[in-house]
Scaffold this active site. Sequence first.
Site, short mmCIF file in Angstrom:
data_model
loop_
_atom_site.label_atom_id
_atom_site.label_comp_id
_atom_site.label_asym_id
_atom_site.label_seq_id
_atom_site.Cartn_x
_atom_site.Cartn_y
_atom_site.Cartn_z
N ARG A 46 -52.40 17.44 -9.38
CA ARG A 46 -51.65 18.53 -10.03
C ARG A 46 -50.15 18.43 -9.81
O ARG A 46 -49.40 19.30 -10.26
CB ARG A 46 -52.15 19.88 -9.49
CG ARG A 46 -53.61 20.13 -9.79
CD ARG A 46 -54.14 21.28 -8.95
NE ARG A 46 -54.07 20.97 -7.52
CZ ARG A 46 -54.38 21.84 -6.54
NH1 ARG A 46 -54.77 23.06 -6.84
NH2 ARG A 46 -54.30 21.47 -5.28
N HIS A 98 -46.41 20.74 -1.64
CA HIS A 98 -46.84 21.70 -2.67
C HIS A 98 -47.75 22.75 -2.07
O HIS A 98 -48.50 22.47 -1.14
CB HIS A 98 -47.51 20.99 -3.84
CG HIS A 98 -48.85 20.39 -3.51
ND1 HIS A 98 -50.04 21.00 -3.81
CD2 HIS A 98 -49.18 19.24 -2.88
CE1 HIS A 98 -51.05 20.25 -3.39
NE2 HIS A 98 -50.56 19.17 -2.83
N CYS A 101 -51.97 22.75 -0.96
CA CYS A 101 -52.26 21.35 -0.61
C CYS A 101 -53.57 21.25 0.19
O CYS A 101 -53.71 21.88 1.25
CB CYS A 101 -51.11 20.75 0.20
SG CYS A 101 -51.36 19.01 0.60
CO CO Z 1 -51.49 17.99 -1.42
#
Ligand code: CO
Length: 223
Positions: A46, A98, A101
Amino acid sequence: MDVLETLIRRNREWARGVLEQDPAFFRKLSEQQAPDYLWIGCADSRVPANQIVGLLPGELFVHRNVANVVLHADLNCMSVLQFAVEVLQVEQVIVCGHYGCGGVRAALDDARLGLVDHWIRHVREVAHRHAGALAALPDDQRRWDRLCELNALEQAHNVCQSTTVQDAWARGARLAVHACIYGVGDGLLRVLAGGVSGPGEVAALAAAAGGAGRASGRTKALE
Ligand code: CO
């Protein structure tokens, strides 16, 4: 084979679309790559580096692994860093974590997933170093979010401590290291600590991690 056929078909459509915009695009790219940035990010599907910062092929040199870990003993990551800084002469290194995660989640849960546990161990160490600050947060979601941020800051700190970056700064090269975090839920990139451009500025990463002035000394690795 059907799977590959689908990907090949999509590739042909993509290449055709690019050529419609710029008929010389691939010819120019094949002559040289001169990216301005090195991106060190998570392997998470993503978080596709080029796409989220709107950069084309040729504009971003990329290294990704589970939980965007930067280890001095990782020949792969260190080689990418050295090649990017010394050969491609990028002037911006972005370490991007991010929210959400999975690697960070596993570190928080002390989960047993197999071989990858050895890798995630490094994120666990970040969690241990910041155990007090994480425990003080009101809920689990915030602990997860914060560890995603702290991990990006710690890994950016590791970039700063690498011989490649230290040597670049020592010879007066322009080179800035940034720690960022991306929201998979809103598509937005946020700066945690930006523009660390010399040994004297590395403390900014510790400050962003809440390390400056902390009595516990648990953020030692960032100081
Ligand atoms: Co990650």
